[in-house]
Design a protein around this motif. Structure first.
Motif, PDB file in Angstrom:
ATOM      1  N   PHE A 278     136.355  36.604 -25.079  1.00  0.00           N
ATOM      2  CA  PHE A 278     137.807  36.594 -25.136  1.00  0.00           C
ATOM      3  C   PHE A 278     138.305  35.818 -26.346  1.00  0.00           C
ATOM      4  O   PHE A 278     139.338  36.158 -26.930  1.00  0.00           O
ATOM      5  N   GLY A 279     137.581  34.781 -26.736  1.00  0.00           N
ATOM      6  CA  GLY A 279     137.996  33.985 -27.891  1.00  0.00           C
ATOM      7  C   GLY A 279     138.002  34.773 -29.178  1.00  0.00           C
ATOM      8  O   GLY A 279     138.745  34.458 -30.109  1.00  0.00           O
ATOM      9  N   ASN A 280     137.169  35.820 -29.256  1.00  0.00           N
ATOM     10  CA  ASN A 280     137.148  36.674 -30.436  1.00  0.00           C
ATOM     11  C   ASN A 280     137.778  38.042 -30.182  1.00  0.00           C
ATOM     12  O   ASN A 280     137.618  38.967 -30.984  1.00  0.00           O
ATOM     13  N   GLY A 281     138.458  38.178 -29.053  1.00  0.00           N
ATOM     14  CA  GLY A 281     139.169  39.418 -28.763  1.00  0.00           C
ATOM     15  C   GLY A 281     138.270  40.588 -28.455  1.00  0.00           C
ATOM     16  O   GLY A 281     138.609  41.740 -28.750  1.00  0.00           O
ATOM     17  N   LEU A 282     137.102  40.328 -27.849  1.00  0.00           N
ATOM     18  CA  LEU A 282     136.152  41.388 -27.529  1.00  0.00           C
ATOM     19  C   LEU A 282     136.057  41.569 -26.022  1.00  0.00           C
ATOM     20  O   LEU A 282     136.127  40.604 -25.270  1.00  0.00           O
ATOM     21  N   SER A 283     135.869  42.809 -25.582  1.00  0.00           N
ATOM     22  CA  SER A 283     135.649  43.076 -24.161  1.00  0.00           C
ATOM     23  C   SER A 283     134.183  43.337 -23.867  1.00  0.00           C
ATOM     24  O   SER A 283     133.719  43.117 -22.754  1.00  0.00           O
ATOM     25  N   THR A 284     133.442  43.815 -24.879  1.00  0.00           N
ATOM     26  CA  THR A 284     132.014  44.087 -24.734  1.00  0.00           C
ATOM     27  C   THR A 284     131.284  43.503 -25.932  1.00  0.00           C
ATOM     28  O   THR A 284     131.635  43.789 -27.082  1.00  0.00           O
ATOM     29  N   ALA A 285     130.274  42.668 -25.673  1.00  0.00           N
ATOM     30  CA  ALA A 285     129.545  42.031 -26.771  1.00  0.00           C
ATOM     31  C   ALA A 285     128.291  41.366 -26.225  1.00  0.00           C
ATOM     32  O   ALA A 285     128.184  41.084 -25.026  1.00  0.00           O
ATOM     33  N   CYS A 286     127.328  41.133 -27.116  1.00  0.00           N
ATOM     34  CA  CYS A 286     126.173  40.301 -26.797  1.00  0.00           C
ATOM     35  C   CYS A 286     126.450  38.928 -27.391  1.00  0.00           C
ATOM     36  O   CYS A 286     126.486  38.759 -28.619  1.00  0.00           O
ATOM     37  N   ILE A 287     126.660  37.946 -26.529  1.00  0.00           N
ATOM     38  CA  ILE A 287     127.043  36.601 -26.953  1.00  0.00           C
ATOM     39  C   ILE A 287     125.791  35.755 -27.129  1.00  0.00           C
ATOM     40  O   ILE A 287     125.017  35.569 -26.182  1.00  0.00           O
ATOM     41  N   VAL A 288     125.594  35.239 -28.331  1.00  0.00           N
ATOM     42  CA  VAL A 288     124.467  34.364 -28.642  1.00  0.00           C
ATOM     43  C   VAL A 288     125.034  32.980 -28.934  1.00  0.00           C
ATOM     44  O   VAL A 288     125.610  32.742 -29.987  1.00  0.00           O
ATOM     45  N   ASN A 289     124.888  32.093 -27.965  1.00  0.00           N
ATOM     46  CA  ASN A 289     125.471  30.756 -28.053  1.00  0.00           C
ATOM     47  C   ASN A 289     124.404  29.775 -28.524  1.00  0.00           C
ATOM     48  O   ASN A 289     123.488  29.426 -27.781  1.00  0.00           O
ATOM     49  N   MET A 290     124.538  29.297 -29.750  1.00  0.00           N
ATOM     50  CA  MET A 290     123.531  28.448 -30.370  1.00  0.00           C
ATOM     51  C   MET A 290     124.045  27.021 -30.416  1.00  0.00           C
ATOM     52  O   MET A 290     124.721  26.613 -31.357  1.00  0.00           O
ATOM     53  N   GLY A 291     123.750  26.257 -29.367  1.00  0.00           N
ATOM     54  CA  GLY A 291     124.214  24.888 -29.265  1.00  0.00           C
ATOM     55  C   GLY A 291     123.259  23.907 -29.907  1.00  0.00           C
ATOM     56  O   GLY A 291     122.324  24.270 -30.623  1.00  0.00           O
ATOM     57  N   ALA A 292     123.476  22.636 -29.627  1.00  0.00           N
ATOM     58  CA  ALA A 292     122.660  21.583 -30.221  1.00  0.00           C
ATOM     59  C   ALA A 292     121.277  21.508 -29.594  1.00  0.00           C
ATOM     60  O   ALA A 292     120.294  21.222 -30.277  1.00  0.00           O
ATOM     61  N   GLN A 293     121.171  21.783 -28.286  1.00  0.00           N
ATOM     62  CA  GLN A 293     119.905  21.637 -27.587  1.00  0.00           C
ATOM     63  C   GLN A 293     119.468  22.890 -26.841  1.00  0.00           C
ATOM     64  O   GLN A 293     118.326  22.976 -26.409  1.00  0.00           O
ATOM     65  N   VAL A 294     120.361  23.854 -26.671  1.00  0.00           N
ATOM     66  CA  VAL A 294     120.051  25.077 -25.928  1.00  0.00           C
ATOM     67  C   VAL A 294     120.658  26.267 -26.650  1.00  0.00           C
ATOM     68  O   VAL A 294     121.762  26.182 -27.195  1.00  0.00           O
ATOM     69  N   THR A 295     119.924  27.368 -26.666  1.00  0.00           N
ATOM     70  CA  THR A 295     120.448  28.638 -27.172  1.00  0.00           C
ATOM     71  C   THR A 295     120.460  29.625 -26.009  1.00  0.00           C
ATOM     72  O   THR A 295     119.433  29.842 -25.364  1.00  0.00           O
ATOM     73  N   SER A 296     121.627  30.189 -25.719  1.00  0.00           N
ATOM     74  CA  SER A 296     121.781  31.114 -24.586  1.00  0.00           C
ATOM     75  C   SER A 296     122.217  32.482 -25.082  1.00  0.00           C
ATOM     76  O   SER A 296     123.014  32.589 -26.016  1.00  0.00           O
ATOM     77  N   VAL A 297     121.704  33.512 -24.425  1.00  0.00           N
ATOM     78  CA  VAL A 297     122.072  34.894 -24.735  1.00  0.00           C
ATOM     79  C   VAL A 297     122.542  35.549 -23.445  1.00  0.00           C
ATOM     80  O   VAL A 297     121.865  35.461 -22.413  1.00  0.00           O
ATOM     81  N   ILE A 298     123.700  36.206 -23.480  1.00  0.00           N
ATOM     82  CA  ILE A 298     124.200  36.943 -22.319  1.00  0.00           C
ATOM     83  C   ILE A 298     125.080  38.077 -22.810  1.00  0.00           C
ATOM     84  O   ILE A 298     125.778  37.958 -23.820  1.00  0.00           O
TER      85      ILE A 298
END
Length: 585
Positions: A278-298
Motif C-alpha cells: 500500500f505504501g507504494n500504491g500496489l495491490s499485487t507484488a512480491c515484497i522483499v523486506n531487507m532489514g538490519a537483521q532479517v530479510t523477509s519475502v512475502i
C-alpha cells in the motif's frame, strides 16, 4: 466514499492523521511518527540501563554471540571466491598487484577539510542528569516542570538529590542513538528488546525485562520526539505495523504495551509486507523486506498477503557491516585498532555508516579512501585515514549468506516464547484465583493460523532463491508472471547501489528452466525504501473509515477480544478470527 473520491490526499492526511501514531518496530530501528508526517522518526531500537553488575557487560547479548568455527571460516572463504569470480576481482589467495599502496595507512588527528561536511563530530553521550538543582535547593524546592505530562517511566530518570549533595547523578536509562554512544568505561549495559525478528528473550534477558524495555523506549519517543504527554494518550490511536516474523504471543504482548501501558485509546495491527504494498500504491507484488537483521519475502495478491509464500532469512544489513570489517582485515587495510561490532555498539554504528557510504554492487575492483574511527577504552576517539578495498563483496553476501556467517549473531532461542495458540491451550488448565477462568475461554477454538516460523528460516538459501521459491509457491502461472515483474525491495539494506540489477539478474537465473517465465523486474520505490511499510501503515489507518478491526483499550483490558466480537484482522493471515485472546491477570 464520495468524499474520498474528491478529497485532496494531503488534506485527508492533515485531517485524519493528527491523532494516529504509526509504530513500525524492527530489530535494529523503530520507525514511529504521526500519520500526517511525510517521514517518521527512525530511531535505534535499543536502551542502555545503568548497571552495578560485575563483571560488567557492555551489551546484554554478547554472551549469546559465538566465534566463527573453522568450518564456517572455510565456507566463508569459499563464498568469497565464488563472488570474486562473478565480480571479476582477485580471489582471496591471490596477491593484489597494487597491495603496496592499498595497505598504506596513517593516523589523522583531525578530519581533512574535504570531509568536514560529511563526517559528523563524534562525542560520547552525557550519562549524567541535566538541570541539577543547586546544592542549597532541595528536591521539593526544585521546579516541577511538566510533571503532570510525564509518564511514570520517564519519572524514573528524574533527579534524585539529597540536600547539600554536590555529586552528579547517573541517568537511569538512555534510549536511541545516544545509547550507542556511551563510553565502554561507563556503568551501562545496552539492551536490544528485538533480535533477529523476535522478542529477545533468553536466559540473560527475561520476558519481563524485554517488555519493560519496549515500553520504556516507546514511551520515551512519544514524550521526547512526538510530544504526546501521558494524560492525552487516550485521544490517540495506534497502528502497529508488525514484521511477519513475529509469533502470535509476541504481537499480543505488543498490543498490551500499546493499549494497557502506553494508554492509547485504540489500536490495530497490520502486516509489514501488506503495508509496504500500500505504501507504494500496489495491490499485487512480491515484497522483499531487507532489514538490519532479517530479510523477509512475502507475496501480496489483490491486497491480501499469501501465507504460503512467506520466507524469512536471518541476515540483513548489519551482517553486511560485519562482513565489511572481516573483508578489510583479511586484505590488511583495516587500521591496527580493536574494532568489535558485537560487543561495542559504537563500532557497529561506524561500520553501518561506512557500509551505507561506500558499499555497492558492480563488477571490477571497488576501492575508496575513508575515515575509520577508533574508540578505545579510556582514550579519546581517534581517526584513521585508510583505503578500503573489495567494497562490492560484502553486499553480495545477500546472495551467498555463508559469506556473512549469520550464526555468529544467532536469533533468540525459540523455546522461551511459544506461539499464542500453545500459550492459550496451557492457560485453560490453570487455576485462577478470584473466580476462575473467564467464560470466553470455554468455547474458544484452536486455529492453526500460520506456518511455524522455524520452518521458514533458512541459512544456506540466498536472496534470489528465496524470492523465486516464494513466488513459485503461489502455484498459478498467471500470478507468478505478474509477481516476477512486480518485485519490491524495501528496508534499509535495499538502498545498496547496484542491488536492483543484481536481484533481477540472479532471480532470472534462479527460475527453473521448465517454468514458462522469462521476464523479471524490480519496481522502483516511490519513497525511501526504509519507510515504505511505515507510510503504508499510515495510509491504511487513514483510509479505514469503519475501523471494524480496531481494538479499544477498554475491551482489551477487561475481557479481551474473542471470536464472537466480529473483529478480525482481514489483512493478516496469522491473526484471522482474532486468535489472540487476552486476559488481564
Amino acid at each position: 466514499q464520495d468524499y474520498l473520491k474528491t478529497v485532496i490526499p494531503s488534506n485527508l492526511f492533515a485531517e485524519r492523521g493528527t491523532n494516529i501514531v504509526v509504530i513500525n518496530p524492527g530489530s535494529a530501528n523503530i520507525r514511529i511518527g504521526l500519520a500526517q508526517q511525510d517521514t517518521p522518526f527512525n530511531i535505534p531500537h535499543c536502551i542502555s540501563r545503568r548497571t552495578t553488575q560485575l563483571p560488567k557487560r557492555n551489551v546484554q547479548d554478547q554472551m549469546l554471540n559465538s566465534q566463527v568455527t573453522t568450518a564456517q571460516h572455510m565456507e566463508r572463504e569459499r563464498a568469497y571466491d565464488i563472488i570474486a569470480s562473478l565480480l571479476r576481482i582477485p580471489f582471496l589467495g591471490e596477491e593484489i598487484a597494487n597491495s603496496s599502496y592499498a595497505r598504506k595507512m596513517g593516523r589523522v588527528d583531525t578530519d581533512p577539510p574535504q570531509n568536514n561536511m560529511k563526517e559528523p563530530v563524534f562525542s560520547w553521550a552525557d550519562v549524567f542528569e541535566k538541570n541539577v538543582p543547586p546544592p542549597s535547593v532541595t528536591v521539593e524546592d526544585a521546579p516541577n516542570e511538566g510533571d503532570t505530562s510525564e509518564s511514570p517511566t520517564l519519572k524514573e530518570s528524574k533527579i534524585k538529590v539529597e540536600p547539600n549533595s554536590r555529586e552528579r547523578k547517573y541517568r537511569e536509562y538512555i534510549c536511541g542513538e545516544e545509547a550507542l554512544r556511551i563510553s565502554p568505561t561507563e556503568p551501562y549495559c545496552l539492551r536490544r528488546p528485538i533480535r533477529r525478528g523476535h522478542l529477545n528473550v533468553s536466559q540473560h534477558y527475561s520476558t519481563q525485562q524485554v517488555l519493560e524495555d519496549l515500553h520504556t523506549i516507546w514511551d520515551w519517543i512519544l514524550v521526547e520526539k512526538l510530544h504526546i504527554p501521558h494524560r492525552e494518550r487516550n485521544m490517540y490511536s495506534a497502528i502497529l505495523v508488525i514484521p511477519e516474523t513475529f509469533d502470535n504471543r509476541e504481537i499480543k504482548e505488543m498490543l498490551s504495551i500499546v493499549l494497557h501501558d502506553l494508554r492509547f485509546g485504540s489500536a490495530v495491527v497490520h502486516q509489514e509486507g501488506l503495508a509496504a504494498a500500500f505504501g507504494n500504491g500496489l495491490s499485487t507484488a512480491c515484497i522483499v523486506n531487507m532489514g538490519a537483521q532479517v530479510t523477509s519475502v512475502i507475496c501480496v495478491e489483490d491486497g491480501v498477503a499469501l501465507p504460503t509464500t512467506h520466507i524469512s532469512l536471518r541476515f540483513g544489513g548489519e551482517d553486511i557491516s560485519r562482513c565489511l570489517l572481516w573483508t578489510q582485515r583479511h586484505h590488511q587495510t583495516w587500521p591496527p585498532i580493536r574494532t568489535d561490532a558485537l560487543s561495542k555498539p559504537v563500532d557497529l554504528l561506524m561500520l553501518n555508516r561506512l557500509k551505507e557510504s561506500y558499499c555497492q554492487i558492480k563488477e571490477g575492483e571497488v576501492e575508496a579512501v575513508a575515515m575509520v574511527h577508533s574508540y578505545e577504552d579510556g582514550m579519546p576517539p581517534g581517526s584513521h585515514k585508510t583505503r578500503l578495498t573489495a567494497l562490492n563483496v560484502p553486499p553480495m553476501g545477500l546472495f551467498y549468506p555463508m559469506l556473512l556467517v549469520p550464526d555468529v549473531y544467532p536469533p533468540p532461542p525459540r523455546t522461551w516464547l511459544k506461539d499464542c495458540d500453545d500459550m492459550l491451550e496451557d492457560t485453560w488448565h490453570m487455576d485462577f484465583s478470584g473466580g476462575g477462568a473467564y467464560p470466553m475461554w470455554e468455547s474458544y477454538p484452536v486455529y492453526q493460523t500460520k506456518p511455524k516460523k522455524e520452518d521458514d528460516i533458512g541459512l544456506d538459501i540466498g536472496l534470489a532463491e528465496a524470492i523465486t521459491k516464494s513466488i513459485l509457491a503461489t502455484g498459478r502461472i498467471d500470478l507468478q508472471r505478474k509477481l516476477f515483474c512486480s518485485m519490491q525491495l524495501i528496508g534499509g539494506a535495499a538502498s545498496v547501489y547496484g542491488l536492483i540489477p543484481a536481484v533481477e539478474e540472479r532471480v532470472l537465473h534462479a527460475i527453473p528452466s521448465h517454468e514458462a517465465i522469462d521476464t523479471v523486474e524490480v519496481l522502483q520505490s516511490r519513497t525511501n525504501p526504509a519507510f515504505v511499510s511505515w507510510k503504508g501503515g499510515a495510509i491504511l489507518g487513514i483510509l479505514d473509515i469503519s475501523r471494524e478491526a480496531w481494538i479499544h483499550r477498554e475491551d482489551w483490558i477487561r475481557n479481551g477480544i474473542h471470536i464472537g466480537s466480529g473483529r478480525k484482522y482481514k489483512d493478516s493471515y496469522y491473526l484471522q478470527a482474532q486468535a489472540m485472546c487476552y486476559m488481564n491477570l
